[in-house]
Write a protein that holds these residues in place. Sequence first.
Motif, PDB file in Angstrom:
ATOM      1  N   GLN A 137      62.452   1.016  77.898  1.00 12.11           N
ATOM      2  CA  GLN A 137      61.401   1.920  78.328  1.00 12.11           C
ATOM      3  C   GLN A 137      62.515   3.271  78.788  1.00 12.11           C
ATOM      4  O   GLN A 137      63.143   3.103  79.373  1.00 12.11           O
ATOM      5  N   LYS A 138      61.861   4.367  78.102  1.00 13.07           N
ATOM      6  CA  LYS A 138      62.501   5.589  78.123  1.00 13.07           C
ATOM      7  C   LYS A 138      61.745   6.434  79.239  1.00 13.07           C
ATOM      8  O   LYS A 138      60.705   6.294  79.546  1.00 13.07           O
ATOM      9  N   ARG A 139      62.598   6.999  79.712  1.00 11.17           N
ATOM     10  CA  ARG A 139      62.246   8.290  80.706  1.00 11.17           C
ATOM     11  C   ARG A 139      61.570   9.221  79.706  1.00 11.17           C
ATOM     12  O   ARG A 139      61.633   9.223  78.450  1.00 11.17           O
ATOM     13  N   LYS A 140      60.902  10.198  80.497  1.00  7.23           N
ATOM     14  CA  LYS A 140      60.190  11.224  79.614  1.00  7.23           C
ATOM     15  C   LYS A 140      60.951  11.839  78.792  1.00  7.23           C
ATOM     16  O   LYS A 140      62.087  12.571  79.410  1.00  7.23           O
ATOM     17  N   THR A 141      60.799  12.153  77.519  1.00  7.16           N
ATOM     18  CA  THR A 141      61.608  12.669  76.421  1.00  7.16           C
ATOM     19  C   THR A 141      60.591  13.342  75.489  1.00  7.16           C
ATOM     20  O   THR A 141      59.288  13.465  75.757  1.00  7.16           O
ATOM     21  N   ARG A 142      61.141  14.571  74.547  1.00  5.37           N
ATOM     22  CA  ARG A 142      60.139  15.015  73.626  1.00  5.37           C
ATOM     23  C   ARG A 142      59.427  14.208  73.010  1.00  5.37           C
ATOM     24  O   ARG A 142      58.266  14.222  72.584  1.00  5.37           O
ATOM     25  N   ALA A 143      60.065  13.043  72.300  1.00  3.76           N
ATOM     26  CA  ALA A 143      59.360  12.097  71.725  1.00  3.76           C
ATOM     27  C   ALA A 143      58.471  11.304  72.195  1.00  3.76           C
ATOM     28  O   ALA A 143      57.202  11.005  71.905  1.00  3.76           O
ATOM     29  N   THR A 144      58.560  10.924  73.634  1.00  7.03           N
ATOM     30  CA  THR A 144      57.594   9.991  74.336  1.00  7.03           C
ATOM     31  C   THR A 144      56.333  10.971  74.757  1.00  7.03           C
ATOM     32  O   THR A 144      55.226  10.682  74.644  1.00  7.03           O
ATOM     33  N   ASP A 145      56.602  12.465  75.034  1.00  5.05           N
ATOM     34  CA  ASP A 145      55.676  13.243  75.009  1.00  5.05           C
ATOM     35  C   ASP A 145      54.424  13.464  73.829  1.00  5.05           C
ATOM     36  O   ASP A 145      53.562  13.412  73.651  1.00  5.05           O
ATOM     37  N   ALA A 146      55.341  13.447  72.687  1.00  7.37           N
ATOM     38  CA  ALA A 146      54.653  13.594  71.448  1.00  7.37           C
ATOM     39  C   ALA A 146      53.684  12.208  71.204  1.00  7.37           C
ATOM     40  O   ALA A 146      52.674  12.357  70.371  1.00  7.37           O
ATOM     41  N   VAL A 147      54.323  11.050  71.346  1.00  9.03           N
ATOM     42  CA  VAL A 147      53.555   9.863  71.297  1.00  9.03           C
ATOM     43  C   VAL A 147      52.484  10.038  72.349  1.00  9.03           C
ATOM     44  O   VAL A 147      51.133   9.404  71.651  1.00  9.03           O
TER      45      VAL A 147
END
Length: 714
Positions: free
Chosen positions: A107-117
């Motif tokens: 589980q990732k903290r907020k990243t540019r990738a998670t934001d894009a997903v």
Amino acid sequence: MEHLIAPIAKELNISVNQIKSTLALLEEGNTVPFIARYRKEMTGGLDEEQIRVISEKYEYQAALTKRKEDVARLIETQGKLTDEIKAQLAACTKLSQIEDIYRPYQQKRKTRATDAVAKGLKPFAEWMLTLPKQGNVENEAAKYLNEKVTTAEEALQGARDILAEMASDDLEIRKKLQDSMNNYGKIVTKEKKKHEDERKVYKMYYDFTSRVISIPNHCIMAMDRAEKEKVITVSIQFDEQYCINWAIRRFTKNRESIVKEQIEMAVTDGIKRLAIPSIENTIRAELSERAQKSSIDVFSMNLERLLLQPPMKNKTILGFDPAFRTGCKLAVIDKTGKMLTVSVIYPHQPNARVQEAKRILLDLCTRYPIDIIAIGNGTASRESEKFVAEFIRENKLNIAFTMVSEAGASVYSASKLAREEFPDLHVEQRSAISIARRILDPLAELIKIDPQSIGVGQYQHDLPASQLKQRLDFVVSKAVNLVGVNVNTASPELLKNVSGLSAASAKSIVDYRDSNGGISSRKELIKIPKIGAKSFQQAAGFLRIEDGSEILDRTSIHPESYDAAYHVLKELTVDPQQIGSLQAQEKAAGADREQLMKVCGLDEYTLNDILEAIAAPLRDYRDSYDAPLLRSDILEMEDLKVNEKLEGTVRNVVDFGAFVDIGMHEDGLVHISNMSKEKFSHPSEIVSVGDIITVWVKKIDEEKQKVQLTMLEP
């Protein structure tokens, strides 16, 4: 359990059964010293260090196995655990490798990738991975526009962010980067424009380059400290572009595609922005961990040799604690360490009452049968050494002097223990007593001081405190039990380090012997409060009673082996009262060991220990080391000549060489390159703290008052 033990057996080159037996003995609550001394037949003669390493490595293997199981379970809950991942986890030998496998699934903290997903762009990124040959990327991007993604460029950027994180998390790419950095990379340091390093302590690292794979541990420690103090920057340089190109090929499979440029941008970004900083941090952490482990090894090895320096038995000693303004504190102790008197003299500036100082010193040497003057090596030490040498020469006295490390003496002198022992003395007077006792019985005195204050390590303040303490406590315990203690004279500080004893049981022993006028036999120990059956079993062999009712109580033979020992004595026709005599030594040396093992039902290890005790019941383990180097005159810088042959005492061993006391103001350095023509990997293979060695003067720097030495005869 077998799968945990097999790698340890292979690494240590010992059998699986030896490890199993050792772990079983530890599980039963046996101490390392007890196992090493009295259970050799079960471990195959493993020593304390081997037992400690087995315990540590088993704990690491257990933690590794648990983490593998945890990661497998976490991936399985996502429905993504495959046979390939299982095989990858099984092959891991380090925790960091397991984390790399888990990285894409955690589980990732907020990243540019998670934001894009979250913006719905994952299908767009997955479409790019199909490597389409026809069509228009911008037109495809337009399909993913919504209230959060308003332009095609935003959609493309989001898809690239997702692909960048995928590249950074890719196990094979991370392996490639790690391999390139570790095996082909270089550590590069640069001086910061603004920093505080007035004395140029870190000048060597202002512009420094070394291969990652071969950088020495002491350089890592120095760089870490310089970086922490904001004097330098540190980076790992390697062929980034080669790795980026390799990763691009992994993603594009060398196919032509309308999204090739997008993938190239994404992979490059993922490696530069995410993977390289992450892997560089991992490698730097592993290098630091390796260097810290090495420093702890060096510190513990030096401490052990310092603690095991031979005692100057049956000597009356004058402790001399040097100082300028406040005067030199003197303390005379008798052959048992009891303080006879204290005094103070002012032989140096700003007071310089030299003749009065000599009169006071002569009065002490006349009143007491002083054999040795022990001079602390702190402030004013060499001036004091010169004064003492001149005093001995003028009065034609048969007295020697020696320099003593006073590291930690002030810590002890201000401690609760010192205040209780000498409530009416000043701190400096207690320090002079400690300096004298350090050569009368180094172990008994140094045991009173926190090992970290003894000053025989390198970069000790940069080491993990808990790991360092644990290791140094082990060394103290090992040293105490190797030597053994006289239960009727040992201090509580010495007793609490005996196998099976604690501070509470040590105090209980002291209280009991004070109330009962001493302890007459090992059997009597079981009557003492806080000494249960297990404590007795673990401690008895290390507690000696020299004038008790049982002759074997003075030896290292454990009470559980007394019947066997008497059987051996009978077979040898040696009267128990004769142990240690020339006759006993001859009979023990000429014994038919095979026959004795059969007749007495003994294993080889126990029989050998019994025969050794019969020959030398009061043998002191420390007698095999060099005694302190005693001097009767001093050495001045102007006396020295290049290539001159000298004798000196090794004061400290570090990764890059050894510091040797040759009687100068500062210890001389023997660099690792000047130690031996034979191949070796660390100075500790050549010298140890306390060794008396022959050296030659290699270079004299009169301006800095430093001398470079060599152990290679010119």
